[in-house]
Design a protein around this motif. Structure first.
Motif, PDB file in Angstrom:
ATOM      1  N   GLU A  86      11.329 -15.342  11.885  1.00 47.51           N
ATOM      2  CA  GLU A  86      11.349 -14.813  13.254  1.00 47.51           C
ATOM      3  C   GLU A  86       9.969 -14.882  13.915  1.00 47.51           C
ATOM      4  O   GLU A  86       9.819 -14.504  15.080  1.00 47.51           O
ATOM      5  CB  GLU A  86      11.813 -13.355  13.234  1.00 47.51           C
ATOM      6  N   GLY A  87       8.958 -15.334  13.153  1.00 47.96           N
ATOM      7  CA  GLY A  87       7.600 -15.364  13.689  1.00 47.96           C
ATOM      8  C   GLY A  87       6.979 -14.001  13.841  1.00 47.96           C
ATOM      9  O   GLY A  87       6.109 -13.795  14.699  1.00 47.96           O
ATOM     10  N   SER A  88       7.386 -13.053  12.994  1.00 50.70           N
ATOM     11  CA  SER A  88       6.898 -11.683  13.140  1.00 50.70           C
ATOM     12  C   SER A  88       6.465 -11.080  11.805  1.00 50.70           C
ATOM     13  O   SER A  88       6.785  -9.920  11.509  1.00 50.70           O
ATOM     14  CB  SER A  88       7.961 -10.800  13.794  1.00 50.70           C
ATOM     15  N   LEU A  89       5.761 -11.860  10.990  1.00 53.85           N
ATOM     16  CA  LEU A  89       5.212 -11.295   9.756  1.00 53.85           C
ATOM     17  C   LEU A  89       4.314 -10.100  10.080  1.00 53.85           C
ATOM     18  O   LEU A  89       3.584 -10.112  11.076  1.00 53.85           O
ATOM     19  CB  LEU A  89       4.395 -12.335   8.997  1.00 53.85           C
ATOM     20  N   PRO A  90       4.337  -9.066   9.243  1.00 58.36           N
ATOM     21  CA  PRO A  90       3.437  -7.934   9.488  1.00 58.36           C
ATOM     22  C   PRO A  90       1.991  -8.300   9.188  1.00 58.36           C
ATOM     23  O   PRO A  90       1.710  -9.235   8.425  1.00 58.36           O
ATOM     24  CB  PRO A  90       3.950  -6.867   8.496  1.00 58.36           C
ATOM     25  N   ASP A  91       1.081  -7.542   9.774  1.00 61.74           N
ATOM     26  CA  ASP A  91      -0.334  -7.667   9.436  1.00 61.74           C
ATOM     27  C   ASP A  91      -0.666  -6.873   8.170  1.00 61.74           C
ATOM     28  O   ASP A  91      -1.668  -7.143   7.514  1.00 61.74           O
ATOM     29  CB  ASP A  91      -1.203  -7.161  10.590  1.00 61.74           C
ATOM     30  N   LEU A  92       0.189  -5.895   7.859  1.00 60.40           N
ATOM     31  CA  LEU A  92      -0.052  -5.036   6.703  1.00 60.40           C
ATOM     32  C   LEU A  92       1.267  -4.505   6.179  1.00 60.40           C
ATOM     33  O   LEU A  92       2.143  -4.106   6.947  1.00 60.40           O
ATOM     34  CB  LEU A  92      -0.949  -3.855   7.101  1.00 60.40           C
ATOM     35  N   VAL A  93       1.409  -4.517   4.851  1.00 62.20           N
ATOM     36  CA  VAL A  93       2.495  -3.811   4.176  1.00 62.20           C
ATOM     37  C   VAL A  93       1.898  -2.562   3.541  1.00 62.20           C
ATOM     38  O   VAL A  93       0.867  -2.624   2.869  1.00 62.20           O
ATOM     39  CB  VAL A  93       3.169  -4.691   3.108  1.00 62.20           C
ATOM     40  N   VAL A  94       2.545  -1.424   3.764  1.00 61.30           N
ATOM     41  CA  VAL A  94       2.097  -0.157   3.184  1.00 61.30           C
ATOM     42  C   VAL A  94       3.172   0.320   2.218  1.00 61.30           C
ATOM     43  O   VAL A  94       4.299   0.626   2.625  1.00 61.30           O
ATOM     44  CB  VAL A  94       1.841   0.906   4.267  1.00 61.30           C
ATOM     45  N   SER A  95       2.825   0.358   0.940  1.00 58.00           N
ATOM     46  CA  SER A  95       3.739   0.806  -0.102  1.00 58.00           C
ATOM     47  C   SER A  95       3.559   2.308  -0.303  1.00 58.00           C
ATOM     48  O   SER A  95       2.470   2.770  -0.662  1.00 58.00           O
ATOM     49  CB  SER A  95       3.461   0.051  -1.402  1.00 58.00           C
ATOM     50  N   LEU A  96       4.623   3.054  -0.082  1.00 55.49           N
ATOM     51  CA  LEU A  96       4.587   4.520  -0.146  1.00 55.49           C
ATOM     52  C   LEU A  96       5.537   5.042  -1.214  1.00 55.49           C
ATOM     53  O   LEU A  96       6.593   4.449  -1.448  1.00 55.49           O
ATOM     54  CB  LEU A  96       5.016   5.131   1.189  1.00 55.49           C
ATOM     55  N   GLY A  97       5.179   6.168  -1.818  1.00 54.69           N
ATOM     56  CA  GLY A  97       6.112   6.787  -2.749  1.00 54.69           C
ATOM     57  C   GLY A  97       5.411   7.727  -3.708  1.00 54.69           C
ATOM     58  O   GLY A  97       4.268   8.135  -3.495  1.00 54.69           O
ATOM     59  N   SER A  98       6.103   8.049  -4.785  1.00 51.09           N
ATOM     60  CA  SER A  98       5.575   8.958  -5.788  1.00 51.09           C
ATOM     61  C   SER A  98       5.012   8.176  -6.964  1.00 51.09           C
ATOM     62  O   SER A  98       5.231   6.978  -7.105  1.00 51.09           O
ATOM     63  CB  SER A  98       6.677   9.909  -6.266  1.00 51.09           C
ATOM     64  N   ALA A  99       4.279   8.870  -7.799  1.00 50.40           N
ATOM     65  CA  ALA A  99       3.717   8.287  -9.010  1.00 50.40           C
ATOM     66  C   ALA A  99       3.540   9.396 -10.038  1.00 50.40           C
ATOM     67  O   ALA A  99       3.548  10.589  -9.702  1.00 50.40           O
ATOM     68  CB  ALA A  99       2.374   7.614  -8.724  1.00 50.40           C
ATOM     69  N   VAL A 142       0.791   5.915 -12.468  1.00 51.07           N
ATOM     70  CA  VAL A 142       1.816   4.928 -12.808  1.00 51.07           C
ATOM     71  C   VAL A 142       2.989   5.020 -11.842  1.00 51.07           C
ATOM     72  O   VAL A 142       3.355   6.095 -11.375  1.00 51.07           O
ATOM     73  CB  VAL A 142       2.330   5.114 -14.256  1.00 51.07           C
ATOM     74  N   GLU A 143       3.564   3.846 -11.534  1.00 50.63           N
ATOM     75  CA  GLU A 143       4.799   3.779 -10.752  1.00 50.63           C
ATOM     76  C   GLU A 143       5.478   2.460 -11.061  1.00 50.63           C
ATOM     77  O   GLU A 143       5.136   1.801 -12.053  1.00 50.63           O
ATOM     78  CB  GLU A 143       4.554   4.009  -9.265  1.00 50.63           C
ATOM     79  N   MET A 144       6.423   2.025 -10.214  1.00 46.41           N
ATOM     80  CA  MET A 144       7.318   0.949 -10.621  1.00 46.41           C
ATOM     81  C   MET A 144       7.463  -0.200  -9.622  1.00 46.41           C
ATOM     82  O   MET A 144       8.292  -1.081  -9.844  1.00 46.41           O
ATOM     83  CB  MET A 144       8.708   1.537 -10.932  1.00 46.41           C
ATOM     84  N   GLU A 145       6.668  -0.234  -8.552  1.00 52.54           N
ATOM     85  CA  GLU A 145       6.900  -1.261  -7.535  1.00 52.54           C
ATOM     86  C   GLU A 145       5.674  -2.001  -7.003  1.00 52.54           C
ATOM     87  O   GLU A 145       5.777  -3.154  -6.567  1.00 52.54           O
ATOM     88  CB  GLU A 145       7.627  -0.646  -6.314  1.00 52.54           C
ATOM     89  N   THR A 146       4.502  -1.390  -6.969  1.00 53.11           N
ATOM     90  CA  THR A 146       3.413  -1.906  -6.148  1.00 53.11           C
ATOM     91  C   THR A 146       2.927  -3.291  -6.567  1.00 53.11           C
ATOM     92  O   THR A 146       2.635  -4.138  -5.710  1.00 53.11           O
ATOM     93  CB  THR A 146       2.234  -0.912  -6.111  1.00 53.11           C
ATOM     94  N   PHE A 147       2.788  -3.567  -7.861  1.00 52.15           N
ATOM     95  CA  PHE A 147       2.329  -4.896  -8.269  1.00 52.15           C
ATOM     96  C   PHE A 147       3.295  -5.975  -7.783  1.00 52.15           C
ATOM     97  O   PHE A 147       2.873  -7.031  -7.294  1.00 52.15           O
ATOM     98  CB  PHE A 147       2.178  -4.984  -9.788  1.00 52.15           C
ATOM     99  N   ALA A 148       4.588  -5.710  -7.898  1.00 55.73           N
ATOM    100  CA  ALA A 148       5.589  -6.673  -7.427  1.00 55.73           C
ATOM    101  C   ALA A 148       5.476  -6.874  -5.923  1.00 55.73           C
ATOM    102  O   ALA A 148       5.582  -8.008  -5.422  1.00 55.73           O
ATOM    103  CB  ALA A 148       6.991  -6.185  -7.795  1.00 55.73           C
ATOM    104  N   GLU A 149       5.251  -5.797  -5.190  1.00 54.55           N
ATOM    105  CA  GLU A 149       5.103  -5.903  -3.744  1.00 54.55           C
ATOM    106  C   GLU A 149       3.829  -6.662  -3.374  1.00 54.55           C
ATOM    107  O   GLU A 149       3.816  -7.435  -2.409  1.00 54.55           O
ATOM    108  CB  GLU A 149       5.125  -4.501  -3.135  1.00 54.55           C
ATOM    109  N   LEU A 150       2.771  -6.444  -4.146  1.00 54.79           N
ATOM    110  CA  LEU A 150       1.541  -7.204  -3.912  1.00 54.79           C
ATOM    111  C   LEU A 150       1.780  -8.699  -4.082  1.00 54.79           C
ATOM    112  O   LEU A 150       1.322  -9.510  -3.265  1.00 54.79           O
ATOM    113  CB  LEU A 150       0.450  -6.748  -4.867  1.00 54.79           C
ATOM    114  N   ARG A 151       2.488  -9.100  -5.125  1.00 50.92           N
ATOM    115  CA  ARG A 151       2.748 -10.519  -5.355  1.00 50.92           C
ATOM    116  C   ARG A 151       3.575 -11.113  -4.205  1.00 50.92           C
ATOM    117  O   ARG A 151       3.330 -12.255  -3.778  1.00 50.92           O
ATOM    118  CB  ARG A 151       3.464 -10.718  -6.689  1.00 50.92           C
ATOM    119  N   ALA A 152       4.547 -10.355  -3.698  1.00 50.91           N
ATOM    120  CA  ALA A 152       5.312 -10.827  -2.546  1.00 50.91           C
ATOM    121  C   ALA A 152       4.401 -10.990  -1.335  1.00 50.91           C
ATOM    122  O   ALA A 152       4.460 -12.001  -0.625  1.00 50.91           O
ATOM    123  CB  ALA A 152       6.448  -9.854  -2.239  1.00 50.91           C
TER     124      ALA A 152
END
Length: 214
Positions: free
Chosen positions: A57-70, A146-156
């Protein structure tokens, strides 16, 4: 696929969370996150799919913010921390001579730095994996939380050239986990504190303290 970006000045921000349990009224008043589901596989697949749609769509974000618990055995319970680095604790190809935590043939260090800094938010090193860490298992973790998502989100994000910030509230870790209530008990407090961290981040982006382009 429904993906909502938030405008902060000229910048587009994509907030990402794993599950609704962590998305309380304070965050709901501020953001509409993209929900990936739990764990590194779901996070990688779902965020990559979302970024593909946004790129088309030509609308990539400038920043992804991963939020949650750890979880953390050492940090303040219910405290919110920004990740200064993230590692992938599931990866272990050491029987073949690779450093534990390093993905073979991938030009990344075991601990990948996250360079953006939000003023006024404490910093900590983060470890991602597909397991719930509890009790004595913390002794084997080379990170503060520790948590379960951020490294995967970084790679994406790296695949699309998008920057990432990780913000985590400490929900557990001081005591052995025995049921889901040990995780959810303080999520309402973390929701309020994560919302305050979002306010700090957006203010820092708006005034140029956090630079997203260039």
């Amino acid at each position: 696929m429904s993906v909502s970006l938030k405008a902060v000045g000229p910048h587009r921000i994509l907030y990402v969370m794993a599950v609704d349990a962590e998305y309380g009224p304070h965050l709901k008043a501020r953001i509409t996150p993209f929900m990936t589901g739990v764990g590194p596989v779901e996070a990688a697949v779902q965020l990559t799919l979302a970024l593909c749609h946004l790129e088309a769509e030509g609308s990539l974000p400038d920043l992804v913010v991963s939020l949650g618990s750890a979880g953390s055995a050492t940090l303040e319970q219910t405290g919110v921390y920004q990740a200064t680095s993230v590692s992938y604790r599931d990866m272990d190809a050491s029987p073949l001579g690779f450093t534990r935590g390093a993905t073979p043939f991938l030009d990344l260090p075991v601990e990948v730095p996250l360079p953006l800094r939000i003023p006024g938010i404490p910093e900590a090193r983060l470890s991602t994996g597909a397991d719930i860490v509890s009790g004595a298992a913390y002794a084997g973790i080379d990170a503060d939380m520790v948590e379960m998502e951020t490294f995967a989100e970084l790679r994406a994000c790296q695949a699309f050239g998008v920057k990432l910030v990780g913000l985590r509230g400490i929900s557990d870790g001081k005591a052995e986990l025995s049921h889901i209530g040990d995780w959810t008990e303080y999520l309402h407090v973390i929701d309020e504190k994560l919302a305050e961290a979002v306010d700090r981040l957006e203010a820092a982006i708006a005034d140029g303290t956090v630079v997203l382009k260039g």
